[in-house]
Write a protein that holds these residues in place. Structure first.
Motif, PDB file in Angstrom:
ATOM      1  N   ASP A  27       0.829  -1.209   0.000  1.00  0.00           N
ATOM      2  CA  ASP A  27       0.000   0.000   0.000  1.00  0.00           C
ATOM      3  C   ASP A  27       0.861   1.256   0.000  1.00  0.00           C
ATOM      4  OD1 ASP A  27      -2.297  -1.426  -0.018  1.00  0.00           O
ATOM      5  OD2 ASP A  27      -2.862  -1.017   2.059  1.00  0.00           O
TER       6      ASP A  27
ATOM      7  N   ASP B 100      -2.634  -2.497  -2.760  1.00  0.00           N
ATOM      8  CA  ASP B 100      -3.293  -3.804  -2.667  1.00  0.00           C
ATOM      9  C   ASP B 100      -4.584  -3.754  -1.853  1.00  0.00           C
ATOM     10  OD1 ASP B 100      -1.141  -4.605  -4.085  1.00  0.00           O
ATOM     11  OD2 ASP B 100      -0.215  -5.809  -2.501  1.00  0.00           O
ATOM     12  N   SER B 101      -4.591  -3.005  -0.748  1.00  0.00           N
ATOM     13  CA  SER B 101      -5.793  -2.972   0.094  1.00  0.00           C
ATOM     14  C   SER B 101      -6.968  -2.347  -0.649  1.00  0.00           C
ATOM     15  CB  SER B 101      -5.539  -2.153   1.364  1.00  0.00           C
ATOM     16  OG  SER B 101      -4.480  -2.698   2.086  1.00  0.00           O
ATOM     17  N   GLN B 103      -7.391  -2.315  -3.804  1.00  0.00           N
ATOM     18  CA  GLN B 103      -7.807  -3.272  -4.832  1.00  0.00           C
ATOM     19  C   GLN B 103      -8.729  -4.338  -4.236  1.00  0.00           C
ATOM     20  OE1 GLN B 103      -6.773  -2.772  -7.924  1.00  0.00           O
ATOM     21  NE2 GLN B 103      -8.006  -4.413  -8.708  1.00  0.00           N
ATOM     22  N   ARG B 104      -8.361  -4.828  -3.068  1.00  0.00           N
ATOM     23  CA  ARG B 104      -9.210  -5.828  -2.398  1.00  0.00           C
ATOM     24  C   ARG B 104     -10.585  -5.249  -2.124  1.00  0.00           C
ATOM     25  NH1 ARG B 104      -5.529  -9.046   1.957  1.00  0.00           N
ATOM     26  NH2 ARG B 104      -3.688  -9.162   0.675  1.00  0.00           N
ATOM     27  N   TRP B 107     -12.676  -4.898  -5.388  1.00  0.00           N
ATOM     28  CA  TRP B 107     -13.195  -6.171  -5.910  1.00  0.00           C
ATOM     29  C   TRP B 107     -14.261  -6.749  -4.991  1.00  0.00           C
ATOM     30  CZ3 TRP B 107      -8.098  -8.943  -7.906  1.00  0.00           C
ATOM     31  CH2 TRP B 107      -7.683  -8.286  -9.069  1.00  0.00           C
ATOM     32  N   TYR B 108     -14.067  -6.563  -3.681  1.00  0.00           N
ATOM     33  CA  TYR B 108     -15.058  -7.047  -2.717  1.00  0.00           C
ATOM     34  C   TYR B 108     -16.383  -6.305  -2.948  1.00  0.00           C
ATOM     35  CZ  TYR B 108     -16.990  -8.400   1.832  1.00  0.00           C
ATOM     36  OH  TYR B 108     -17.775  -8.894   2.833  1.00  0.00           O
ATOM     37  N   GLY B 154     -15.282 -11.923   3.098  1.00  0.00           N
ATOM     38  CA  GLY B 154     -14.562 -10.729   3.537  1.00  0.00           C
ATOM     39  C   GLY B 154     -13.590 -11.071   4.667  1.00  0.00           C
ATOM     40  N   VAL B 157     -10.639 -12.584   3.041  1.00  0.00           N
ATOM     41  CA  VAL B 157      -9.814 -11.624   2.296  1.00  0.00           C
ATOM     42  C   VAL B 157      -8.909 -10.838   3.240  1.00  0.00           C
ATOM     43  CG1 VAL B 157      -9.884  -9.503   0.932  1.00  0.00           C
ATOM     44  CG2 VAL B 157     -11.440 -11.381   0.381  1.00  0.00           C
ATOM     45  N   TRP B 158      -9.479 -10.360   4.344  1.00  0.00           N
ATOM     46  CA  TRP B 158      -8.711  -9.497   5.261  1.00  0.00           C
ATOM     47  C   TRP B 158      -8.212 -10.241   6.496  1.00  0.00           C
ATOM     48  CZ3 TRP B 158     -13.071  -7.235   2.793  1.00  0.00           C
ATOM     49  CH2 TRP B 158     -12.744  -6.216   1.884  1.00  0.00           C
TER      50      TRP B 158
END
Lengths: 103, 214
Positions: A27, B100-101, B103-104, B107-108, B154, B157-158
């Motif tokens: 990030d 990246d976060s 992006q997650r 998409w979520y 979720g 994912v996290w």
């Protein structure tokens, strides 16, 4: 006594690196937001970021969000490692017991 | 601070304190208050499905006489308000963090949007041929089932334990409600589902507080 990394061992840069270390790997944060989190002037933050970038500790990328240009700042892998080693060295100084493991 | 900020911390303890203060301060400001993410949904389910139960009580004797349009309208308004709250809170907290976060998260969000549309399209075509109470059960059991599955996803994912557990809980009470049948399903979803979200908000907030301790 271990030599402390001189790039990180300065109050302002230590704050910058500590802040960036809370971001997830992969990030980056927009420059103005980082500035706000650290309560530093833009000029001052730029100077310290340049020193960190020269050491390969932060990655700075310029991009566009919509039409406005944005500067994004993140810790590089090398920077994250250097910060972890620095933190460990500091802890070792505070607790010079032979066991390296911290609970 | 700007004058001598190139100087090293006075000693190791000061350095460590500086690191911990800065990290907890940053985490506090980049993490939105978990209650603001959970509670609006909990309230929407508690009130929305609660009204639904009161109006369409099993045995055809409404506990309270409400205008026919009221329960569904209230439910949708509260769900929309919860969605808006979540959007505002998230953008304020993570809006300036990319990578990246983000992006997650994106998409979520797509999974929620497209998943809902694709699931409800089929329901819309079938439910008009069903009796009212059965159609209501089909709609709400599908919506709640999707919500449970996406909360579990979720959590995966996290790696968020609270979110995953809430997904399991929602899925289980949906199952119980579906077997209990039309009429009872909204009561179970309102009390156990909405209540579960309120409790999850408290637990997530407590975990967040522990993380943000210097």
């Amino acid at each position: 006594m271990t030599e402390l990394d001189p790039v990180i061992h300065a109050q302002a840069r230590l704050r910058v690196v500590a802040s960036l270390s809370t971001l997830n790997v992969g990030d980056k944060i927009a420059f103005p937001r980082l500035q706000e989190l650290l309560a530093m002037t833009a000029g001052n933050l730029s100077v310290h970021l340049r020193k960190l970038e020269d050491a390969g500790y932060v990655e700075i990328s310029k991009t566009h969000r919509g039409r406005t240009p944005a500067t994004l700042v993140g810790l590089s892998r090398r920077g994250r490692l250097a910060f972890e080693e620095y933190t460990e060295a500091i802890r070792a100084l505070l607790d010079p017991s032979p066991s390296k493991e911290q609970p | 601070m700007d004058l001598d900020d190139d100087s090293p911390p006075t000693d190791a303890a000061a350095a460590l304190r500086l690191i911990q203060d800065q990290q907890s301060e940053t985490a506090r400001r980049l993490d939105p208050d978990a209650r603001l993410l959970y509670w609006p949904w909990g309230v929407a389910w508690l009130v929305g499905f609660g009204l639904f139960f009161l109006q369409f009580t099993p045995g055809d004797r409404a506990l309270v006489h409400l205008p026919g349009w009221l329960p569904l309208t209230v439910l949708f308004v509260l769900l929309a308000a919860a969605g808006a709250t979540q959007a505002v809170v998230s953008v304020r907290a993570y809006g300036q963090v990319v990578g990246d976060s983000a992006q997650r998260g994106k998409w979520y969000g797509y999974a929620w949007a497209l998943g809902s549309v694709s699931a409800y399209a089929g329901l819309g075509r079938v439910s008009e041929h069903l009796p009212h109470d059965q159609a209501a059960l089909l709609w709400s059991a599908t919506a709640v089932g999707l919500t449970g599955a996406l909360h579990m996803a979720g959590g995966a994912v996290w790696l968020d334990r609270d979110l995953f557990r809430l997904g399991v809980w929602i899925s289980v009470i949906n199952l119980v409600g579906a077997f209990a049948g039309a009429g009872w399903h909204p009561l179970i979803v309102a009390v156990a589902g909405g209540g579960g979200m309120l409790v999850a908000g408290v637990l997530a907030r407590r975990r967040q507080r522990q993380r943000q301790q210097p």
